[in-house]
Design a protein around this motif. Structure first.
Motif, PDB file in Angstrom:
ATOM      1  N   ASP A 126       9.381   6.064 -10.383  1.00  8.75           N
ATOM      2  CA  ASP A 126       9.469   6.469 -11.789  1.00  8.75           C
ATOM      3  C   ASP A 126       9.970   5.325 -12.665  1.00  8.75           C
ATOM      4  O   ASP A 126       9.645   5.263 -13.859  1.00  8.75           O
ATOM      5  CB  ASP A 126      10.399   7.684 -11.939  1.00  8.75           C
ATOM      6  CG  ASP A 126       9.778   8.976 -11.399  1.00  8.75           C
ATOM      7  OD1 ASP A 126       8.546   8.986 -11.177  1.00  8.75           O
ATOM      8  OD2 ASP A 126      10.513   9.952 -11.198  1.00  8.75           O
ATOM      9  N   LEU A 127      10.749   4.430 -12.077  1.00  8.75           N
ATOM     10  CA  LEU A 127      11.258   3.262 -12.809  1.00  8.75           C
ATOM     11  C   LEU A 127      10.331   2.048 -12.653  1.00  8.75           C
ATOM     12  O   LEU A 127      10.680   0.945 -13.034  1.00  8.75           O
ATOM     13  CB  LEU A 127      12.666   2.909 -12.334  1.00  8.75           C
ATOM     14  CG  LEU A 127      13.768   3.885 -12.768  1.00  8.75           C
ATOM     15  CD1 LEU A 127      15.060   3.636 -12.009  1.00  8.75           C
ATOM     16  CD2 LEU A 127      14.012   3.802 -14.277  1.00  8.75           C
ATOM     17  N   HIS A 128       9.157   2.267 -12.070  1.00  4.33           N
ATOM     18  CA  HIS A 128       8.098   1.252 -11.921  1.00  4.33           C
ATOM     19  C   HIS A 128       8.508   0.055 -11.072  1.00  4.33           C
ATOM     20  O   HIS A 128       8.133  -1.076 -11.366  1.00  4.33           O
ATOM     21  CB  HIS A 128       7.607   0.798 -13.299  1.00  4.33           C
ATOM     22  CG  HIS A 128       6.838   1.852 -14.029  1.00  4.33           C
ATOM     23  ND1 HIS A 128       5.980   1.572 -15.065  1.00  4.33           N
ATOM     24  CD2 HIS A 128       6.782   3.210 -13.876  1.00  4.33           C
ATOM     25  CE1 HIS A 128       5.449   2.691 -15.535  1.00  4.33           C
ATOM     26  NE2 HIS A 128       5.917   3.704 -14.812  1.00  4.33           N
ATOM     27  N   PHE A 129       9.276   0.315 -10.012  1.00  7.78           N
ATOM     28  CA  PHE A 129       9.536  -0.728  -9.039  1.00  7.78           C
ATOM     29  C   PHE A 129       8.291  -0.910  -8.183  1.00  7.78           C
ATOM     30  O   PHE A 129       7.516   0.026  -7.985  1.00  7.78           O
ATOM     31  CB  PHE A 129      10.743  -0.372  -8.165  1.00  7.78           C
ATOM     32  CG  PHE A 129      12.067  -0.626  -8.826  1.00  7.78           C
ATOM     33  CD1 PHE A 129      12.789  -1.778  -8.535  1.00  7.78           C
ATOM     34  CD2 PHE A 129      12.594   0.270  -9.739  1.00  7.78           C
ATOM     35  CE1 PHE A 129      14.009  -2.023  -9.150  1.00  7.78           C
ATOM     36  CE2 PHE A 129      13.818   0.031 -10.357  1.00  7.78           C
ATOM     37  CZ  PHE A 129      14.523  -1.117 -10.068  1.00  7.78           C
ATOM     38  N   SER A 130       8.092  -2.110  -7.664  1.00  5.96           N
ATOM     39  CA  SER A 130       6.922  -2.388  -6.838  1.00  5.96           C
ATOM     40  C   SER A 130       7.111  -1.771  -5.453  1.00  5.96           C
ATOM     41  O   SER A 130       8.224  -1.404  -5.053  1.00  5.96           O
ATOM     42  CB  SER A 130       6.719  -3.896  -6.694  1.00  5.96           C
ATOM     43  OG  SER A 130       7.744  -4.452  -5.871  1.00  5.96           O
ATOM     44  N   ASN A 131       6.021  -1.701  -4.697  1.00  9.45           N
ATOM     45  CA  ASN A 131       6.096  -1.148  -3.342  1.00  9.45           C
ATOM     46  C   ASN A 131       7.036  -1.961  -2.458  1.00  9.45           C
ATOM     47  O   ASN A 131       7.788  -1.403  -1.641  1.00  9.45           O
ATOM     48  CB  ASN A 131       4.701  -1.093  -2.711  1.00  9.45           C
ATOM     49  CG  ASN A 131       3.830  -0.027  -3.343  1.00  9.45           C
ATOM     50  OD1 ASN A 131       4.334   0.952  -3.906  1.00  9.45           O
ATOM     51  ND2 ASN A 131       2.523  -0.190  -3.259  1.00  9.45           N
ATOM     52  N   LYS A 132       7.012  -3.297  -2.605  1.00  7.67           N
ATOM     53  CA  LYS A 132       7.902  -4.142  -1.802  1.00  7.67           C
ATOM     54  C   LYS A 132       9.373  -3.872  -2.136  1.00  7.67           C
ATOM     55  O   LYS A 132      10.231  -3.822  -1.245  1.00  7.67           O
ATOM     56  CB  LYS A 132       7.580  -5.615  -2.025  1.00  7.67           C
ATOM     57  CG  LYS A 132       6.337  -6.103  -1.298  1.00  7.67           C
ATOM     58  CD  LYS A 132       6.176  -7.604  -1.441  1.00  7.67           C
ATOM     59  CE  LYS A 132       4.975  -8.105  -0.645  1.00  7.67           C
ATOM     60  NZ  LYS A 132       4.817  -9.584  -0.761  1.00  7.67           N
ATOM     61  N   GLN A 133       9.655  -3.723  -3.425  1.00  5.86           N
ATOM     62  CA  GLN A 133      11.030  -3.428  -3.832  1.00  5.86           C
ATOM     63  C   GLN A 133      11.472  -2.071  -3.293  1.00  5.86           C
ATOM     64  O   GLN A 133      12.597  -1.915  -2.819  1.00  5.86           O
ATOM     65  CB  GLN A 133      11.130  -3.448  -5.359  1.00  5.86           C
ATOM     66  CG  GLN A 133      10.980  -4.826  -5.981  1.00  5.86           C
ATOM     67  CD  GLN A 133      10.892  -4.755  -7.494  1.00  5.86           C
ATOM     68  OE1 GLN A 133      10.013  -4.095  -8.043  1.00  5.86           O
ATOM     69  NE2 GLN A 133      11.810  -5.428  -8.170  1.00  5.86           N
ATOM     70  N   ILE A 134      10.590  -1.092  -3.403  1.00  5.69           N
ATOM     71  CA  ILE A 134      10.905   0.261  -2.932  1.00  5.69           C
ATOM     72  C   ILE A 134      11.121   0.267  -1.428  1.00  5.69           C
ATOM     73  O   ILE A 134      12.065   0.896  -0.922  1.00  5.69           O
ATOM     74  CB  ILE A 134       9.796   1.255  -3.337  1.00  5.69           C
ATOM     75  CG1 ILE A 134       9.759   1.415  -4.866  1.00  5.69           C
ATOM     76  CG2 ILE A 134      10.008   2.618  -2.673  1.00  5.69           C
ATOM     77  CD1 ILE A 134       8.573   2.197  -5.385  1.00  5.69           C
ATOM     78  N   ASP A 135      10.270  -0.435  -0.699  1.00  3.62           N
ATOM     79  CA  ASP A 135      10.415  -0.505   0.760  1.00  3.62           C
ATOM     80  C   ASP A 135      11.773  -1.088   1.138  1.00  3.62           C
ATOM     81  O   ASP A 135      12.455  -0.593   2.052  1.00  3.62           O
ATOM     82  CB  ASP A 135       9.299  -1.361   1.374  1.00  3.62           C
ATOM     83  CG  ASP A 135       7.948  -0.665   1.356  1.00  3.62           C
ATOM     84  OD1 ASP A 135       7.911   0.563   1.117  1.00  3.62           O
ATOM     85  OD2 ASP A 135       6.923  -1.351   1.566  1.00  3.62           O
TER      86      ASP A 135
END
Length: 465
Positions: free
Chosen positions: A320-329
Motif C-alpha cells: 500500500d505504501l508502494h514499496f518494491s518487491n525486493k524491499q518487501i521481501d
C-alpha cells in the motif's frame, strides 16, 4: 556576506566553474546551504537562475559539465543535471514568484529557506533559518505551506531524524492541525520520506514526536494496535514504545559495529536506500503480529507465531505504501526471522552445523537478522529478564555473527540437486501445492546438510509421498 559560506563556494570545483563560465545571477539555495552552515559536505546543489530561462541555462550547463539533462518538472521549470560520477548532481530552476524572496517564503522549513548569491556571497535569510540552524531548531516558514504541499508535514520529522533538532512549538501545532492532509501527496513521495526518516540517526526521536501529532497513525495505522499491548514480564515497555526502542537499538548497534558490518549495512541493495534504513523500518514493524496473536494464559502474555503473522501482515502494508518487491521481501523476511537467531543460539548444543544451517538459510541477510535480534533483546527488559540473560543472549549472537563473517568467504552456493520437473517424474505427480511443499522440504534438508548428493535427494523426496 558570510566568509564561511564563501570559502565553501570557492572550494567547490563545480560552483567555481559555474562562476567562471557564466555571468548570470545565480543563487545557491535549500539543502546545500543548510549543509554548508552545519559543516557538512553536499553532493546535490540546488541553484536558482534569476535572469535566464532555467531550461536554456540547464542545457548550457549540462554541456559544460558533460552532465545528463533530466527534466524533473517542465511546468515548474525544474531540471536536474547528473554529473558523470553519478554522485554529484545539480537542480536548476527559476525563482517561484519571480523573486528570490518570494521563492524562499514558499519553502517548507526555515533551515531550508536560505539563499546565497554564489558570486557575491550575499546571504538572503528572511525567515531566520541561520539562527534556527545555530539553535538546532526546526520551524516552518509559513503555516499555509503545509496546505499547499502536505508532504512537508512528514519532512518536519525527516529532518529531525537526520539532525536531531528540536521542534518549535508552533511547528508541532501546525502538524497537529493539518495531519489529516498527509494522504493527499502521491504515495511514492510519502515512501521516499519514510525511508529518508529511517535513514536518520535520530529516527526513534522523530517517531516518538510524530506520535504526538497523530501523523504517525495516519501513515502507519497498525500503531493503534501496538499501543493496546501493555508491558509484561518480558517487556518493560508497552509494545509501541518497545518498537521505537528497537529502532534506537538497531542504530546503537550499527554505531558500535565493526567496519565490515557497517559496510554491509550501508549497502544500497534495494530501493535506493541503505540496508540500515530498511532494517530500522523492519525493527519498527517487527512485532505488528503480536496484537492479533495475543492471549493471556495464567497471567502470562503469549504471542504464538506472531513473527509469521507479522511477516504476512507487512506485505500488504508495504504494498500500500508502494514499496518494491525486493524491499518487501527483505522487510517481511526480517520480521519473520527476528527471533530465529536467538533460537539458533539457545540450542542445547551449539555446533558448527547448527550455525552453518543459519548462515545458509539467511545467506546475505545473516548480519541483518542478528542485529535485529540483538536490538529486540536490548529493548525488552521486563522483570523476568535479568542482566545475565541479556548478556548471555547478546554474547551468543555475537558468536553467530563472527561465525558468519568467517564462513561467508568459503561458502559455496547450494547445488540444485533436483528441480521441479525431476521431482514430478520421480514421484509421478503434477504441479501442485504438494510439489511446492516437497521442494521447500528438500531445500531445508540441503541447508541442514542432511541431503548432499543427487542420490540422497531422490531418496529424500520418495519418503515424502
Amino acid at each position: 556576506m558570510n566568509s564561511k559560506i564563501i570559502e565553501k563556494i570557492k572550494s567547490d570545483e563545480i560552483l567555481s566553474e559555474i562562476i567562471e563560465k557564466f555571468d548570470n545571477e545565480i543563487f545557491l539555495v535549500g539543502g546545500t546551504v543548510r549543509d554548508y552552515y552545519m559543516g557538512l559536505e553536499s553532493t546535490d546543489r540546488d541553484i536558482i537562475v534569476m535572469d535566464e530561462d532555467a531550461r536554456k541555462f540547464a542545457l548550457k550547463l549540462s554541456d559544460l559539465l558533460n552532465a545528463t539533462f533530466v527534466p524533473l518538472d517542465e511546468e515548474n521549470k525544474i531540471y536536474r543535471l547528473v554529473l558523470p560520477d553519478k554522485i554529484n548532481y545539480i537542480d536548476v530552476t527559476n525563482p517561484a514568484g519571480d523573486s528570490i524572496e518570494k521563492d524562499l517564503m514558499r519553502r517548507d522549513l526555515t533551515i531550508n529557506a536560505i539563499a546565497v548569491n554564489i558570486r557575491t556571497g550575499d546571504v538572503i535569510d528572511i525567515s531566520g533559518g541561520v539562527t534556527d540552524i545555530k539553535n538546532k531548531c526546526i520551524n516552518y516558514v509559513n503555516e499555509l505551506n503545509f496546505v499547499d504541499d502536505p508532504l512537508r508535514l512528514l519532512r518536519v520529522y525527516r529532518f529531525q531524524a537526520l539532525y536531531g533538532f528540536q521542534l518549535a512549538p508552533e511547528t508541532i501545532n501546525a502538524v497537529c492541525k493539518y495531519s489529516d492532509l498527509i494522504h493527499k501527496p502521491a504515495v511514492e513521495r510519502i515512501n521516499y520520506e519514510i525511508l529518508k526518516l529511517f535513514s536518520g540517526e535520530y529516527a526513534h526521536i522523530a517517531l516518538e514526536n510524530m506520535n504526538k501529532t497523530w501523523l504517525l497513525e495516519e501513515i502507519f495505522p497498525f500503531v493503534k494496535e501496538l499501543k493496546q499491548v501493555p508491558p509484561n514480564s518480558h517487556h518493560h515497555l508497552d509494545l509501541f514504545h518497545h518498537s521505537i526502542e528497537t529502532v534506537k537499538q538497531v542504530q546503537n548497534l550499527y554505531d558500535e559495529s565493526s567496519d565490515v558490518v557497517k559496510e554491509h549495512l550501508n549497502g544500497i541493495d534495494f530501493g535506493g536506500f541503505s540496508r540500515l534504513a530498511h532494517l530500522k523500518l523492519a525493527g519498527f514493524m517487527h512485532d505488528i503480529g503480536k496484537f492479533s496473536t495475543w492471549t493471556i494464559e495464567e497471567g502470562k502474555h503469549r504471542f504464538i507465531k506472531h513473527d509469521d503473522v507479522g511477516a504476512k501482515m507487512s506485505v500488504k502494508i508495504l504494498k500500500d505504501l508502494h514499496f518494491s518487491n525486493k524491499q518487501i521481501d527483505y522487510i517481511s523476511s526480517m520480521i519473520k526471522y527476528h527471533i530465529y537467531p536467538s533460537h539458533v543460539m539457545t540450542s542445547p548444543q551449539i555446533t558448527e552445523k547448527i550455525m552453518l544451517r543459519y548462515v545458509r538459510k539467511m545467506d546475505t541477510n545473516s548480519i541483518d537478522a542478528v542485529i535485529l535480534a540483538q536490538a529486540d533483546r536490548l529493548s525488552a527488559r521486563g522483570p523476568e529478564i535479568t542482566d545475565e540473560i541479556v548478556e548471555r543472549n547478546i554474547t551468543s549472537l555475537n558468536m553467530l555473527l563472527r561465525f558468519y563473517l568467517e564462513a561467508r568467504e568459503t561458502l559455496k552456493p547450494l547445488p540444485k540437486l533436483l528441480d521441479g520437473n525431476d521431482v514430478m517424474k520421480i514421484l509421478n505427480i503434477k504441479p501442485s501445492k504438494k510439489l511446492g511443499e516437497i521442494m521447500d522440504a528438500l531445500h531445508e534438508a540441503q541447508i541442514s546438510g542432511d541431503v548432499t548428493t543427487k542420490d540422497h535427494a531422490v531418496e529424500f523426496v520418495k519418503k515424502l509421498v
